[in-house]
Design a protein around this motif. Sequence first.
Motif, mmCIF file in Angstrom:
data_model
loop_
_atom_site.group_PDB
_atom_site.id
_atom_site.type_symbol
_atom_site.label_atom_id
_atom_site.label_comp_id
_atom_site.label_asym_id
_atom_site.label_seq_id
_atom_site.Cartn_x
_atom_site.Cartn_y
_atom_site.Cartn_z
ATOM 1 N N THR A 57 0.834 -1.200 0.000
ATOM 2 C CA THR A 57 0.000 0.000 0.000
ATOM 3 C C THR A 57 0.868 1.250 0.000
ATOM 4 O O THR A 57 2.086 1.194 0.208
ATOM 5 C CB THR A 57 -0.932 0.037 1.226
ATOM 6 O OG1 THR A 57 -0.149 0.205 2.429
ATOM 7 C CG2 THR A 57 -1.744 -1.237 1.332
ATOM 8 N N THR A 58 0.225 2.401 -0.202
ATOM 9 C CA THR A 58 0.907 3.692 -0.154
ATOM 10 C C THR A 58 0.553 4.387 1.156
ATOM 11 O O THR A 58 -0.621 4.542 1.487
ATOM 12 C CB THR A 58 0.489 4.581 -1.335
ATOM 13 O OG1 THR A 58 0.853 3.928 -2.550
ATOM 14 C CG2 THR A 58 1.184 5.935 -1.264
ATOM 15 N N VAL A 59 1.588 4.780 1.890
ATOM 16 C CA VAL A 59 1.414 5.361 3.224
ATOM 17 C C VAL A 59 2.084 6.727 3.250
ATOM 18 O O VAL A 59 3.240 6.875 2.829
ATOM 19 C CB VAL A 59 2.037 4.455 4.306
ATOM 20 C CG1 VAL A 59 1.823 5.062 5.691
ATOM 21 C CG2 VAL A 59 1.449 3.054 4.235
ATOM 22 N N LEU A 60 1.372 7.708 3.773
ATOM 23 C CA LEU A 60 1.898 9.077 3.898
ATOM 24 C C LEU A 60 1.976 9.460 5.366
ATOM 25 O O LEU A 60 0.988 9.332 6.092
ATOM 26 C CB LEU A 60 0.990 10.064 3.161
ATOM 27 C CG LEU A 60 1.248 11.559 3.412
ATOM 28 C CD1 LEU A 60 2.614 11.985 2.864
ATOM 29 C CD2 LEU A 60 0.133 12.405 2.788
ATOM 30 N N GLU A 61 3.153 9.952 5.800
ATOM 31 C CA GLU A 61 3.301 10.482 7.155
ATOM 32 C C GLU A 61 3.389 11.999 7.093
ATOM 33 O O GLU A 61 4.249 12.554 6.408
ATOM 34 C CB GLU A 61 4.537 9.922 7.849
ATOM 35 C CG GLU A 61 4.685 10.472 9.264
ATOM 36 C CD GLU A 61 5.889 9.958 10.022
ATOM 37 O OE1 GLU A 61 6.007 10.287 11.217
ATOM 38 O OE2 GLU A 61 6.701 9.220 9.427
ATOM 39 N N LEU A 62 2.520 12.676 7.847
ATOM 40 C CA LEU A 62 2.539 14.138 7.943
ATOM 41 C C LEU A 62 3.442 14.566 9.091
ATOM 42 O O LEU A 62 3.330 14.050 10.206
ATOM 43 C CB LEU A 62 1.125 14.679 8.190
ATOM 44 C CG LEU A 62 0.055 14.390 7.140
ATOM 45 C CD1 LEU A 62 -1.248 15.066 7.548
ATOM 46 C CD2 LEU A 62 0.500 14.848 5.770
ATOM 47 N N GLY A 63 4.323 15.530 8.834
ATOM 48 C CA GLY A 63 5.226 16.003 9.870
ATOM 49 C C GLY A 63 6.169 14.906 10.310
ATOM 50 O O GLY A 63 6.320 14.639 11.506
ATOM 51 N N CYS A 64 6.834 14.283 9.358
ATOM 52 C CA CYS A 64 7.620 13.080 9.654
ATOM 53 C C CYS A 64 8.946 13.366 10.338
ATOM 54 O O CYS A 64 9.563 12.461 10.902
ATOM 55 C CB CYS A 64 7.859 12.301 8.370
ATOM 56 S SG CYS A 64 8.968 13.135 7.191
ATOM 57 N N ALA A 80 5.679 -1.853 0.832
ATOM 58 C CA ALA A 80 4.884 -0.639 0.992
ATOM 59 C C ALA A 80 5.619 0.552 0.389
ATOM 60 O O ALA A 80 6.857 0.593 0.361
ATOM 61 C CB ALA A 80 4.590 -0.374 2.463
ATOM 62 N N ARG A 81 4.865 1.526 -0.093
ATOM 63 C CA ARG A 81 5.439 2.784 -0.590
ATOM 64 C C ARG A 81 5.258 3.816 0.517
ATOM 65 O O ARG A 81 4.136 4.249 0.790
ATOM 66 C CB ARG A 81 4.728 3.218 -1.871
ATOM 67 C CG ARG A 81 5.233 4.533 -2.450
ATOM 68 C CD ARG A 81 4.527 4.821 -3.767
ATOM 69 N NE ARG A 81 5.000 6.074 -4.359
ATOM 70 C CZ ARG A 81 4.217 7.123 -4.597
ATOM 71 N NH1 ARG A 81 2.926 7.091 -4.293
ATOM 72 N NH2 ARG A 81 4.700 8.209 -5.150
ATOM 73 N N ILE A 82 6.347 4.198 1.150
ATOM 74 C CA ILE A 82 6.291 5.092 2.308
ATOM 75 C C ILE A 82 6.724 6.492 1.890
ATOM 76 O O ILE A 82 7.825 6.679 1.356
ATOM 77 C CB ILE A 82 7.199 4.596 3.449
ATOM 78 C CG1 ILE A 82 6.920 3.119 3.756
ATOM 79 C CG2 ILE A 82 6.995 5.461 4.680
ATOM 80 C CD1 ILE A 82 5.524 2.817 4.220
ATOM 81 N N ILE A 83 5.873 7.469 2.152
ATOM 82 C CA ILE A 83 6.164 8.863 1.835
ATOM 83 C C ILE A 83 6.188 9.646 3.152
ATOM 84 O O ILE A 83 5.249 9.568 3.942
ATOM 85 C CB ILE A 83 5.099 9.470 0.911
ATOM 86 C CG1 ILE A 83 4.947 8.630 -0.357
ATOM 87 C CG2 ILE A 83 5.444 10.909 0.559
ATOM 88 C CD1 ILE A 83 3.740 9.010 -1.191
ATOM 89 N N GLY A 84 7.264 10.373 3.378
ATOM 90 C CA GLY A 84 7.365 11.207 4.581
ATOM 91 C C GLY A 84 7.398 12.672 4.206
ATOM 92 O O GLY A 84 8.243 13.109 3.423
ATOM 93 N N LEU A 85 6.472 13.452 4.742
ATOM 94 C CA LEU A 85 6.369 14.879 4.417
ATOM 95 C C LEU A 85 6.641 15.723 5.652
ATOM 96 O O LEU A 85 6.143 15.432 6.740
ATOM 97 C CB LEU A 85 4.969 15.175 3.871
ATOM 98 C CG LEU A 85 4.629 16.632 3.512
ATOM 99 C CD1 LEU A 85 3.697 16.679 2.302
ATOM 100 C CD2 LEU A 85 3.964 17.359 4.686
ATOM 101 N N ASP A 86 7.445 16.771 5.464
ATOM 102 C CA ASP A 86 7.701 17.692 6.569
ATOM 103 C C ASP A 86 7.915 19.104 6.041
ATOM 104 O O ASP A 86 8.438 19.301 4.928
ATOM 105 C CB ASP A 86 8.916 17.252 7.385
ATOM 106 C CG ASP A 86 8.870 17.802 8.802
ATOM 107 O OD1 ASP A 86 8.432 17.060 9.702
ATOM 108 O OD2 ASP A 86 9.242 18.976 9.012
ATOM 109 N N LEU A 87 7.528 20.074 6.864
ATOM 110 C CA LEU A 87 7.691 21.481 6.530
ATOM 111 C C LEU A 87 9.146 21.919 6.642
ATOM 112 O O LEU A 87 9.583 22.859 5.975
ATOM 113 C CB LEU A 87 6.816 22.317 7.481
ATOM 114 C CG LEU A 87 6.725 23.818 7.283
ATOM 115 C CD1 LEU A 87 5.996 24.138 5.985
ATOM 116 C CD2 LEU A 87 5.983 24.457 8.461
#
Length: 258
Positions: A57-64, A80-87
């Motif tokens: 699956t595709t997983v997104l973490e906010l503020g990683c 799994a497709r892991i995406i980590g997003l941070d400001l």
Amino acid sequence: MNSRFTPATFSAANRAWWDSDAVNYHTQHPEYLSSFYWCPEMLHEREAQLLGDVSGTTVLELGCGSAPCGRWLAEHFPTARIIGLDLSMEMLRCAPLDHAPFRPLHADALALPLQDNSVDTVFSVFGALPFIDDLSAVFAEVSRVLRPQGRFVFSVNHPMRWIFADDPSAEGLHVAYSYFDDAYTEANERGELVYAESHHTLSDYINHLVAAGFSIRRMIEPEWPDNLTTTWGQWSPLRGHVFPGTLIISAAKEPGCM
């Protein structure tokens, strides 16, 4: 919602704050940042199973941040497709590059650079949400990128903690602020915002989730473990045995919600 500052002002202040504090933050909390812990009560995903098996699956973490949670998932679920997003770019740069692969994104949670209905799971571990004033906007973005019946799981400061002083000692057991205050801010000598943390009541979280097309599946208020002696900021055994420090909400995007 706080009307004294714009979302862009909040984002700019917190981007600068976390860029400047990234190295210090990682130096102070090596154990917590070593794996996938949902909260300072050290509830691990291995035991909590709030996300479970995310294989394929595709997983997104906010503020990683440096993505210890995303990297743990990538290591244990390699398909799994892991995406980590941070400001904060400096927080992202703290991630070891030779660990389990994940895709880092330098972006604002209020404008996710992802296509509609492209993600199976979104989660956040004390990231992004406490520093965003407009919950309706961020929940709408999460709903937009999630596929129907996709999961949204996040941990935040427990809303009732807001009324107490940010003090782990006995002084922190006394009510100091109104539950209905909406933000804590710091400004420099020129009046420019340098730090902003928003407070959202329990009803704020629930009502905005429902408005964004989510159904609540589970709420957890982790108890303080008897063997945990760590004091971290406002978290301490003294306070943790009296009232909760963390709220975890698990929600799902309703079928038919676009």
